[in-house]
Design a protein around this motif. Structure first.
Motif, mmCIF file in Angstrom:
data_model
loop_
_atom_site.group_PDB
_atom_site.id
_atom_site.type_symbol
_atom_site.label_atom_id
_atom_site.label_comp_id
_atom_site.label_asym_id
_atom_site.label_seq_id
_atom_site.Cartn_x
_atom_site.Cartn_y
_atom_site.Cartn_z
ATOM 1 N N THR A 1 0.841 -1.202 0.000
ATOM 2 C CA THR A 1 0.000 0.000 0.000
ATOM 3 C C THR A 1 0.876 1.252 0.000
ATOM 4 O O THR A 1 2.076 1.186 0.275
ATOM 5 C CB THR A 1 -0.905 0.034 1.253
ATOM 6 O OG1 THR A 1 -0.065 0.153 2.403
ATOM 7 C CG2 THR A 1 -1.779 -1.196 1.337
ATOM 8 N N ASN A 2 0.235 2.409 -0.279
ATOM 9 C CA ASN A 2 0.947 3.683 -0.227
ATOM 10 C C ASN A 2 1.501 3.937 1.178
ATOM 11 O O ASN A 2 2.588 4.466 1.331
ATOM 12 C CB ASN A 2 0.021 4.834 -0.633
ATOM 13 C CG ASN A 2 -0.295 4.829 -2.113
ATOM 14 O OD1 ASN A 2 0.403 4.199 -2.901
ATOM 15 N ND2 ASN A 2 -1.349 5.530 -2.493
ATOM 16 N N GLU B 1 2.413 1.677 3.441
ATOM 17 C CA GLU B 1 3.589 0.828 3.660
ATOM 18 C C GLU B 1 4.811 1.385 2.926
ATOM 19 O O GLU B 1 5.921 1.404 3.468
ATOM 20 C CB GLU B 1 3.304 -0.603 3.198
ATOM 21 C CG GLU B 1 2.305 -1.347 4.068
ATOM 22 C CD GLU B 1 1.818 -2.650 3.448
ATOM 23 O OE1 GLU B 1 1.436 -3.545 4.225
ATOM 24 O OE2 GLU B 1 1.832 -2.783 2.204
ATOM 25 N N ALA B 2 4.575 1.859 1.698
ATOM 26 C CA ALA B 2 5.667 2.442 0.913
ATOM 27 C C ALA B 2 6.192 3.709 1.601
ATOM 28 O O ALA B 2 7.399 3.936 1.653
ATOM 29 C CB ALA B 2 5.193 2.773 -0.500
ATOM 30 N N ALA B 3 5.289 4.504 2.158
ATOM 31 C CA ALA B 3 5.677 5.730 2.852
ATOM 32 C C ALA B 3 6.586 5.408 4.034
ATOM 33 O O ALA B 3 7.596 6.085 4.257
ATOM 34 C CB ALA B 3 4.441 6.480 3.315
ATOM 35 N N GLU B 4 6.252 4.367 4.766
ATOM 36 C CA GLU B 4 7.070 3.965 5.916
ATOM 37 C C GLU B 4 8.439 3.439 5.456
ATOM 38 O O GLU B 4 9.458 3.759 6.053
ATOM 39 C CB GLU B 4 6.338 2.907 6.747
ATOM 40 C CG GLU B 4 5.158 3.475 7.512
ATOM 41 C CD GLU B 4 4.311 2.414 8.201
ATOM 42 O OE1 GLU B 4 4.792 1.266 8.326
ATOM 43 O OE2 GLU B 4 3.181 2.739 8.585
ATOM 44 N N LEU B 5 8.444 2.638 4.390
ATOM 45 C CA LEU B 5 9.703 2.091 3.880
ATOM 46 C C LEU B 5 10.640 3.175 3.342
ATOM 47 O O LEU B 5 11.854 3.108 3.529
ATOM 48 C CB LEU B 5 9.423 1.072 2.765
ATOM 49 C CG LEU B 5 8.850 -0.276 3.202
ATOM 50 C CD1 LEU B 5 8.384 -1.063 1.981
ATOM 51 C CD2 LEU B 5 9.904 -1.074 3.967
ATOM 52 N N LEU B 6 10.053 4.179 2.674
ATOM 53 C CA LEU B 6 10.861 5.224 2.036
ATOM 54 C C LEU B 6 11.073 6.440 2.935
ATOM 55 O O LEU B 6 11.760 7.384 2.550
ATOM 56 C CB LEU B 6 10.207 5.672 0.726
ATOM 57 C CG LEU B 6 10.063 4.611 -0.355
ATOM 58 C CD1 LEU B 6 9.269 5.147 -1.527
ATOM 59 C CD2 LEU B 6 11.432 4.135 -0.803
ATOM 60 N N ASN B 7 10.445 6.402 4.111
ATOM 61 C CA ASN B 7 10.519 7.530 5.037
ATOM 62 C C ASN B 7 9.967 8.805 4.389
ATOM 63 O O ASN B 7 10.562 9.869 4.474
ATOM 64 C CB ASN B 7 11.965 7.722 5.529
ATOM 65 C CG ASN B 7 12.014 8.450 6.845
ATOM 66 O OD1 ASN B 7 11.019 8.499 7.572
ATOM 67 N ND2 ASN B 7 13.163 9.023 7.158
ATOM 68 N N SER C 1 5.987 10.891 3.226
ATOM 69 C CA SER C 1 4.558 10.929 3.543
ATOM 70 C C SER C 1 3.813 10.180 2.438
ATOM 71 O O SER C 1 4.340 9.969 1.344
ATOM 72 C CB SER C 1 4.072 12.378 3.609
ATOM 73 O OG SER C 1 4.159 12.977 2.334
ATOM 74 N N GLU C 2 2.575 9.794 2.734
ATOM 75 C CA GLU C 2 1.764 9.101 1.710
ATOM 76 C C GLU C 2 1.588 9.993 0.494
ATOM 77 O O GLU C 2 1.594 9.511 -0.644
ATOM 78 C CB GLU C 2 0.393 8.724 2.289
ATOM 79 C CG GLU C 2 0.432 7.498 3.180
ATOM 80 C CD GLU C 2 -0.961 7.100 3.632
ATOM 81 O OE1 GLU C 2 -1.799 6.786 2.749
ATOM 82 O OE2 GLU C 2 -1.206 7.107 4.851
ATOM 83 N N ARG C 3 1.413 11.300 0.742
ATOM 84 C CA ARG C 3 1.226 12.252 -0.356
ATOM 85 C C ARG C 3 2.434 12.222 -1.297
ATOM 86 O O ARG C 3 2.287 12.265 -2.517
ATOM 87 C CB ARG C 3 1.033 13.650 0.239
ATOM 88 C CG ARG C 3 0.781 14.725 -0.766
ATOM 89 C CD ARG C 3 0.580 16.074 -0.047
ATOM 90 N NE ARG C 3 0.705 17.150 -0.976
ATOM 91 C CZ ARG C 3 1.848 17.637 -1.440
ATOM 92 N NH1 ARG C 3 2.993 17.116 -1.050
ATOM 93 N NH2 ARG C 3 1.866 18.636 -2.285
ATOM 94 N N GLN C 4 3.646 12.162 -0.732
ATOM 95 C CA GLN C 4 4.859 12.128 -1.560
ATOM 96 C C GLN C 4 4.967 10.811 -2.326
ATOM 97 O O GLN C 4 5.429 10.789 -3.467
ATOM 98 C CB GLN C 4 6.110 12.352 -0.704
ATOM 99 C CG GLN C 4 6.223 13.758 -0.144
ATOM 100 C CD GLN C 4 6.220 14.818 -1.233
ATOM 101 O OE1 GLN C 4 6.886 14.690 -2.254
ATOM 102 N NE2 GLN C 4 5.451 15.869 -1.023
ATOM 103 N N VAL D 1 5.382 10.555 -6.319
ATOM 104 C CA VAL D 1 6.482 9.824 -6.967
ATOM 105 C C VAL D 1 5.922 8.718 -7.855
ATOM 106 O O VAL D 1 6.386 8.500 -8.980
ATOM 107 C CB VAL D 1 7.474 9.258 -5.910
ATOM 108 C CG1 VAL D 1 8.513 8.358 -6.559
ATOM 109 C CG2 VAL D 1 8.153 10.391 -5.159
ATOM 110 N N LYS D 2 4.888 8.035 -7.365
ATOM 111 C CA LYS D 2 4.251 6.956 -8.131
ATOM 112 C C LYS D 2 3.701 7.503 -9.452
ATOM 113 O O LYS D 2 3.931 6.917 -10.521
ATOM 114 C CB LYS D 2 3.126 6.349 -7.278
ATOM 115 C CG LYS D 2 2.613 5.021 -7.777
ATOM 116 C CD LYS D 2 1.779 4.315 -6.727
ATOM 117 C CE LYS D 2 0.399 4.911 -6.636
ATOM 118 N NZ LYS D 2 -0.527 4.081 -5.847
ATOM 119 N N LYS D 3 3.018 8.632 -9.383
ATOM 120 C CA LYS D 3 2.462 9.267 -10.584
ATOM 121 C C LYS D 3 3.587 9.656 -11.553
ATOM 122 O O LYS D 3 3.481 9.440 -12.769
ATOM 123 C CB LYS D 3 1.660 10.517 -10.187
ATOM 124 C CG LYS D 3 1.058 11.253 -11.353
ATOM 125 C CD LYS D 3 0.339 12.516 -10.887
ATOM 126 C CE LYS D 3 -0.119 13.323 -12.077
ATOM 127 N NZ LYS D 3 -0.404 14.708 -11.715
#
Length: 136
Positions: free
Chosen positions: A21-22, A24-30, A32-35, A39-41
């Motif tokens: 999920t976004n 989980e990715a936010a936590e892994l990459l340090n 925010s979900e918004r960022q 980046v995904k877009k």
């Protein structure tokens, strides 16, 4: 790509493929979900190159020009050889019209292997006999 960028891309691709999920990715990459969404877009629209920082390989806008660096080194080795770094910085500002900070002058000259001349003082001689009255 650096190793760090490759791992970032791997995590972003996992979010695109809906493996993680976004959040989980936010936590892994340090991030925010918004960022992560941003980046995904970017990766979807522009490809993996979006991960690479846009200023890579560019010289900073405020960096000292190579010609100025060379001129400073040349002036220090010839015209102002005897001056210490601080005095040298004042001299080139006054006579050569080169506006540059002392830390920059120091960095340029030390990187070129030039040392600031040290002031030599006469050593003070200490007489042990004069101090006897303190302990008597």
């Amino acid at each position: 790509m650096t190793q760090n960028e490759i791992s970032r891309l791997r995590v972003i691709n996992q979010t695109i493929d809906k493996v993680i999920t976004n959040q989980e990715a936010a936590e892994l990459l340090n991030l925010s979900e918004r960022q992560v969404i941003r980046v995904k877009k970017g990766v979807v629209e522009e490809g993996p190159a979006f991960i690479i920082h846009k200023n890579r390989g560019r010289k900073p806008k405020h960096a000292t020009l190579d010609e100025t660096r060379e001129l400073i080194i040349e002036l220090k080795q010839t015209k102002y050889e005897e001056a210490n770094f601080n005095h040298f910085q004042e001299l080139i500002e006054e006579h050569e019209n080169i506006q540059i900070s002392y830390p920059t002058v120091y960095r340029i000259l030390t990187e070129a292997g030039i040392k600031s001349p040290k002031k030599h003082r006469k050593r003070k001689t200490h007489h042990a006999s004069n101090n006897n009255h303190l302990f008597g």
